[in-house]
Motif scaffolding. Structure first.
Motif, PDB file in Angstrom:
ATOM      1  N   THR A   3      -9.854  42.337  10.107  1.00 35.62           N
ATOM      2  CA  THR A   3      -8.914  42.567   9.006  1.00 35.62           C
ATOM      3  C   THR A   3      -8.827  41.349   8.097  1.00 35.62           C
ATOM      4  OG1 THR A   3      -7.065  41.879  10.401  1.00 35.62           O
ATOM      5  CG2 THR A   3      -7.540  44.231  10.296  1.00 35.62           C
ATOM      6  N   THR A   4      -8.963  40.165   8.667  1.00 36.80           N
ATOM      7  CA  THR A   4      -8.945  38.950   7.851  1.00 36.80           C
ATOM      8  C   THR A   4     -10.147  38.923   6.913  1.00 36.80           C
ATOM      9  OG1 THR A   4      -7.896  37.784   9.683  1.00 36.80           O
ATOM     10  CG2 THR A   4      -8.837  36.441   7.953  1.00 36.80           C
ATOM     11  N   TRP A   7      -9.586  41.351   4.142  1.00 38.62           N
ATOM     12  CA  TRP A   7      -8.659  40.816   3.143  1.00 38.62           C
ATOM     13  C   TRP A   7      -9.355  39.824   2.225  1.00 38.62           C
ATOM     14  CZ3 TRP A   7      -4.601  42.639   1.106  1.00 38.62           C
ATOM     15  CH2 TRP A   7      -3.739  43.441   1.829  1.00 38.62           C
ATOM     16  N   GLY A  46     -12.162  31.189   3.355  1.00 35.64           N
ATOM     17  CA  GLY A  46     -11.519  31.569   4.602  1.00 35.64           C
ATOM     18  C   GLY A  46     -12.152  30.904   5.805  1.00 35.64           C
ATOM     19  N   ASP A  50     -10.328  28.272   8.253  1.00 34.30           N
ATOM     20  CA  ASP A  50     -10.295  28.535   9.692  1.00 34.30           C
ATOM     21  C   ASP A  50     -10.876  27.372  10.476  1.00 34.30           C
ATOM     22  OD1 ASP A  50      -9.749  30.249  11.927  1.00 34.30           O
ATOM     23  OD2 ASP A  50     -11.922  30.581  12.070  1.00 34.30           O
ATOM     24  N   SER A  56      -2.599  31.175   8.008  1.00 38.67           N
ATOM     25  CA  SER A  56      -3.111  32.287   7.216  1.00 38.67           C
ATOM     26  C   SER A  56      -2.807  32.123   5.728  1.00 38.67           C
ATOM     27  CB  SER A  56      -2.551  33.612   7.727  1.00 38.67           C
ATOM     28  OG  SER A  56      -1.145  33.610   7.641  1.00 38.67           O
TER      29      SER A  56
END
Length: 96
Positions: A3-4, A7, A46, A50, A56
């Protein structure tokens, strides 16, 4: 995790689309390439966030910033690098 990434793809597509709308005049690259660069920049942002262990919200900010910088760099490099006949070249009028 999936899902990340989804997004980040959505954020990158939005950034690419907004870049197409906000840049005035004719754009030297296509819509699809602009959106793809936005998506790639958002995913890269992202991944960097990370790797740094950021939260987030910070990952989202990194994704937006890197996507915007990528689209801006590609648009400016592609639009100004040409020179040649397209930019400022005029035909001469012949008088007979």
């Amino acid at each position: 995790m999936l899902t990340t990434i989804l997004w980040f793809i959505v954020v990158g597509a939005v950034i690419g689309a907004l870049a197409r709308l906000l840049v005035p005049g004719r754009n030297p690259i296509g819509v699809l390439l602009t959106v793809l660069v936005g998506v790639a920049g958002a995913i890269l942002g992202g991944i960097v966030a990370d790797a740094l262990g950021a939260g987030s919200f910070v990952a989202l900010v990194f994704a937006v910033v890197i996507a915007a910088l990528g689209v801006a760099a590609l648009t400016s490099a592609h639009g100004r690098g040409g020179g040649g006949r397209r930019h400022g070249w005029r035909t001469r009028r012949r008088s007979y």
